[in-house]
Scaffold this motif. Structure first.
Motif, short mmCIF file in Angstrom:
data_model
loop_
_atom_site.label_atom_id
_atom_site.label_comp_id
_atom_site.label_asym_id
_atom_site.label_seq_id
_atom_site.Cartn_x
_atom_site.Cartn_y
_atom_site.Cartn_z
N ILE A 103 -10.83 67.65 -37.45
CA ILE A 103 -9.61 68.23 -36.88
C ILE A 103 -8.39 67.74 -37.65
N ASN A 104 -8.36 66.45 -37.96
CA ASN A 104 -7.25 65.91 -38.75
C ASN A 104 -7.18 66.53 -40.13
N ALA A 105 -8.34 66.84 -40.71
CA ALA A 105 -8.36 67.48 -42.03
C ALA A 105 -7.73 68.87 -41.95
N VAL A 106 -8.07 69.63 -40.92
CA VAL A 106 -7.46 70.96 -40.73
C VAL A 106 -5.97 70.82 -40.50
N ARG A 107 -5.60 69.86 -39.69
CA ARG A 107 -4.17 69.62 -39.41
C ARG A 107 -3.41 69.33 -40.70
N ALA A 108 -4.01 68.53 -41.57
CA ALA A 108 -3.37 68.20 -42.85
C ALA A 108 -3.19 69.44 -43.71
N MET A 109 -4.15 70.35 -43.66
CA MET A 109 -4.02 71.60 -44.42
C MET A 109 -2.79 72.39 -43.96
N PHE A 110 -2.63 72.51 -42.65
CA PHE A 110 -1.50 73.27 -42.12
C PHE A 110 -0.17 72.57 -42.39
N GLU A 111 -0.18 71.24 -42.41
CA GLU A 111 1.05 70.52 -42.72
C GLU A 111 1.46 70.72 -44.17
N ALA A 112 0.46 70.95 -45.05
CA ALA A 112 0.75 71.15 -46.47
C ALA A 112 1.25 72.56 -46.74
N ALA A 163 -27.11 57.39 -43.73
CA ALA A 163 -25.78 57.94 -43.94
C ALA A 163 -24.72 56.98 -43.41
N THR A 164 -23.78 56.63 -44.23
CA THR A 164 -22.69 55.73 -43.81
C THR A 164 -21.35 56.32 -44.21
N PHE A 165 -21.21 57.64 -44.15
CA PHE A 165 -20.00 58.30 -44.59
C PHE A 165 -18.79 57.85 -43.80
N GLU A 166 -17.71 57.55 -44.49
CA GLU A 166 -16.45 57.23 -43.84
C GLU A 166 -15.53 58.45 -43.80
N ASP A 167 -15.61 59.30 -44.83
CA ASP A 167 -14.76 60.48 -44.91
C ASP A 167 -15.49 61.70 -44.41
N THR A 168 -14.77 62.54 -43.67
CA THR A 168 -15.25 63.88 -43.33
C THR A 168 -14.39 64.86 -44.10
N THR A 169 -15.03 65.82 -44.78
CA THR A 169 -14.33 66.78 -45.62
C THR A 169 -14.48 68.18 -45.05
N VAL A 170 -13.35 68.87 -44.94
CA VAL A 170 -13.36 70.29 -44.56
C VAL A 170 -12.93 71.10 -45.79
N THR A 171 -13.74 72.07 -46.15
CA THR A 171 -13.47 72.91 -47.31
C THR A 171 -13.41 74.37 -46.87
N LEU A 172 -12.34 75.05 -47.23
CA LEU A 172 -12.19 76.48 -46.96
C LEU A 172 -12.36 77.25 -48.26
N ARG A 173 -13.32 78.15 -48.28
CA ARG A 173 -13.52 79.03 -49.44
C ARG A 173 -12.93 80.40 -49.09
N LEU A 174 -11.92 80.78 -49.84
CA LEU A 174 -11.20 82.01 -49.54
C LEU A 174 -11.79 83.20 -50.30
N LYS A 175 -11.47 84.39 -49.81
CA LYS A 175 -12.06 85.60 -50.38
C LYS A 175 -11.64 85.85 -51.82
N ASP A 176 -10.49 85.29 -52.22
CA ASP A 176 -10.04 85.48 -53.60
C ASP A 176 -10.64 84.46 -54.56
#
Length: 456
Positions: free
Chosen positions: A277-286, A374-387
């Motif tokens: 959720i924080n990753a998505v929030r950061a996208m919108f803030e950018a 698995a000991t992941f600290e980071d969660t990554t959200v990636t958006l692949r756009l149609k273009d």
């Protein structure tokens, strides 16, 4: 050589509260305020309301407040109701052993009110209980709940029993008996996440802690080898590593976990979804995110505890709190502004959300599913756009807002508290002034009276 049980009870009974570090006190004050607000809002949720109905039918006593209502109950019943309310929204704090405050605060409030204790006594009991729970969780080695057990109920009952024993002024022998009683009550299955029963785990742990300590005060007995005995906690639920258990308990009073481990929640849902959720929030803030242009949504590097995310296509808002797919799609719909209202039941059928949900792919599974370390600290959200363009954000779940590395500031804590008071239909200013420094409260009984709705 002292046993693990000896070390634990000596800390509960003998630790000088004046030696609680200032940073621990500060976190405890914030956590108690935050939990009270969440408890008030949670008192209007279905799990709490159904427990209130049970108390009306079968109630037993009037010594303690059922927060956010005009109901009164025995300390045990009040702890059950308030613990359930505190965890009903999954908006309560997390860290060290699941959701500490949702068990600790209801237990000490119920007993503290019956004794008319001071806020300072509650703060000390809360801090002692928290540290006992944190040490046991590390020492027993069940912190990830990978057995399918919910540590809020499993460890929380011991933390709250320690806190209530401290409030009641039990002797070392009595605390051992209280803990022995508690050792026959730990409960909570991960399988019940996304149902009313998850919040009941906190309520039951708080109630059982009050029961265990008050029974011990009356001379009730148990086996004092509740940790190291052949059929005790370490052998039955833990890693059977006595040295590890003793080492963690021996740090009580010198190694403090609260000031590094406790996270105040920014969002009212499972903590394993917050980094996404924080990753998505950061996208919108950018920059604005073009939702209609999204072709695929990928979520990767889920935290080790992600096995609790049981619902890839939730049927209710409550199930949505335990769905990485829901959390990510809903965060995109709401531009990262996830609130209590984001989990209304009609949110799971909204067309824009359904469209985004169909595009979510969980790219990296959890330890629970794959059997890897698995000991992941980071969660990554990636958006692949149609273009063909790609947007990506990663958030470290141990340094995201609300953690001790990036704590919520006073304004954010107050804003959350006030919003939760409004959800309970209560005016927040007076409550905030009274509860923002629990250690300064003279009479817990008087302070709790202010949480009841005003008769009209």
């Amino acid at each position: 050589m002292a046993t693990a049980e000896d070390t634990l009870v000596r800390f509960v009974v003998g630790f000088d509260a004046s030696q609680i570090p200032a940073d621990v006190r500060a976190v405890a004050r914030e956590a108690c305020l935050d939990c009270l607000g969440v408890m008030l809002a949670g008192s209007r949720q279905a799990p709490a309301v159904k427990v209130h109905e049970q108390l009306r039918r079968h109630g037993s006593g009037h010594a303690a407040s059922v927060v956010g209502t005009a109901l009164r109950a025995s300390p045990m019943d009040a702890a059950l109701a308030n613990g359930t309310a505190a965890h009903a929204l999954d908006y309560d704090d997390m860290g060290a052993f699941g959701h500490p405050s949702a068990v600790l605060l209801p237990a000490v409030l119920a007993v503290g009110e019956s004794l008319d204790a001071s806020g300072e006594q509650l703060l000390a009991a809360y801090a002692v209980g928290f540290e006992v729970g944190a040490a046991l969780n590390k020492g027993l080695g069940i912190s990830r709940g990978e057995s399918g057990l919910h540590t809020t109920g499993m460890i929380g009952v011991f933390a709250a029993t320690a806190a209530v024993s401290r409030l009641l002024g039990l002797t070392e022998e009595q605390v051992k008996h209280a803990m022995g009683v508690a050792a026959s009550t730990p409960a909570g299955l991960v399988q019940n996440f996304g149902t009313h029963t998850k919040s009941l785990h906190a309520g039951m742990a708080a109630r059982n802690a009050v029961m265990a300590a008050t029974l011990a005060a009356d001379g009730f007995t148990s086996n004092p080898a509740f940790l190291e005995g052949a059929g005790a906690m370490l052998a039955v639920y833990g890693k059977a590593d006595t040295a590890r258990l003793r080492a963690n308990l021996e740090g009580l009073g010198t190694v403090w976990q609260m000031s590094v481990a406790l996270t105040l929640k920014r969002f009212p849902c499972c903590g394993s979804t917050h980094a996404a959720i924080n990753a998505v929030r950061a996208m919108f803030e950018a920059a604005p995110v073009p939702l209609d242009d999204i072709e695929q949504i990928e979520v990767g590097e889920l935290p080790p505890a992600s096995h609790v995310l049981l619902y890839p296509d939730p049927a209710t808002g409550l199930q949505g709190k335990f769905s990485i797919e829901f959390a990510t799609a809903r965060a995109l719909c709401d531009h990262g502004d996830i609130t209590v209202e984001s989990f209304a039941d009609d949110a799971v059928s909204e067309p824009a959300y359904r469209d985004l949900l169909s595009k979510v792919r969980v790219a990296v599974g959890s330890k629970w599913n794959h059997g890897t370390e698995a000991t992941f600290e980071d969660t990554t959200v990636t958006l692949r756009l149609k273009d063909g363009s790609v947007l990506s954000e990663s958030v470290n779940r141990y340094a995201m807002p609300g953690t001790r590395k990036a704590p919520l500031d006073t304004a954010a804590i107050r804003e959350k508290f006030e919003a939760n008071c409004r959800r309970a239909g209560l005016e927040s200013d007076a409550l905030y002034e009274r509860w923002s420094d629990i250690g300064a409260i003279g009479s817990v009984r008087d302070a709790l009276a202010a949480t009841a709705p005003v008769a009209v």
